[in-house]
Scaffold this motif. Structure first.
Motif, PDB file in Angstrom:
ATOM      1  N   UNK A  11      27.908  -5.537  11.236  1.00  0.00           N
ATOM      2  CA  UNK A  11      29.111  -4.817  11.642  1.00  0.00           C
ATOM      3  C   UNK A  11      28.781  -3.778  12.701  1.00  0.00           C
ATOM      4  N   UNK A  12      27.742  -3.007  12.457  1.00  0.00           N
ATOM      5  CA  UNK A  12      27.278  -2.033  13.438  1.00  0.00           C
ATOM      6  C   UNK A  12      27.887  -0.654  13.319  1.00  0.00           C
ATOM      7  N   UNK A  13      28.843  -0.469  12.410  1.00  0.00           N
ATOM      8  CA  UNK A  13      29.444   0.846  12.250  1.00  0.00           C
ATOM      9  C   UNK A  13      28.435   1.905  11.836  1.00  0.00           C
ATOM     10  N   UNK A  48      25.511   6.671   6.849  1.00  0.00           N
ATOM     11  CA  UNK A  48      25.691   5.247   7.136  1.00  0.00           C
ATOM     12  C   UNK A  48      26.234   4.472   5.946  1.00  0.00           C
ATOM     13  N   UNK A  49      25.981   4.950   4.741  1.00  0.00           N
ATOM     14  CA  UNK A  49      26.299   4.165   3.539  1.00  0.00           C
ATOM     15  C   UNK A  49      27.780   3.783   3.440  1.00  0.00           C
ATOM     16  N   UNK A  50      28.720   4.748   3.552  1.00  0.00           N
ATOM     17  CA  UNK A  50      30.132   4.369   3.421  1.00  0.00           C
ATOM     18  C   UNK A  50      30.675   3.602   4.620  1.00  0.00           C
ATOM     19  N   UNK A  51      29.936   3.559   5.700  1.00  0.00           N
ATOM     20  CA  UNK A  51      30.402   2.839   6.887  1.00  0.00           C
ATOM     21  C   UNK A  51      30.233   1.338   6.771  1.00  0.00           C
ATOM     22  N   UNK A  52      29.366   0.903   5.873  1.00  0.00           N
ATOM     23  CA  UNK A  52      29.083  -0.537   5.790  1.00  0.00           C
ATOM     24  C   UNK A  52      30.150  -1.266   4.990  1.00  0.00           C
TER      25      UNK A  52
END
Ligand code: SF4
Length: 81
Positions: A11-13, A48-52
């Motif tokens: 995804x890359x977010x 980064x954790x909640x972005x995935x």
């Protein structure tokens, strides 16, 4: 460090929110086929954790055992498959 498991579908977010820009896309044909976190740069902020979308990122000591592959390589298929 945080690590990205094989649940990653690129995804890359995560890379866009990392404050120290230590998440890199990897390369589908090399040893890191998914996004990869540079362990020497990660400050364990957790952003980064909640972005995935697939919850592929974990603190290193919380990686599910199924994703701890041989040799400590997190970016690989689950052990035993
Ligand atoms: Fe970057 Fe923070 Fe994720 Fe480490 S935990 S990869 S520093 S966003």
């Amino acid at each position: 460090t945080h690590v990205i498991t094989s649940l990653c579908l690129r995804d890359g977010g995560c890379a866009t929110v990392c404050p120290v820009e230590c998440i890199v896309p990897g390369n589908p044909v090399d040893k890191y086929p998914w996004y990869y976190i540079d362990p020497d740069t990660c400050i364990d902020c957790g952003a980064c954790v909640p972005e995935c979308p697939w919850a592929a990122i974990f603190p290193e000591d919380e990686v599910p055992s199924a994703y701890k592959a041989k040799g400590g390589e997190y970016l690989s298929q689950p052990v035993g498959t």
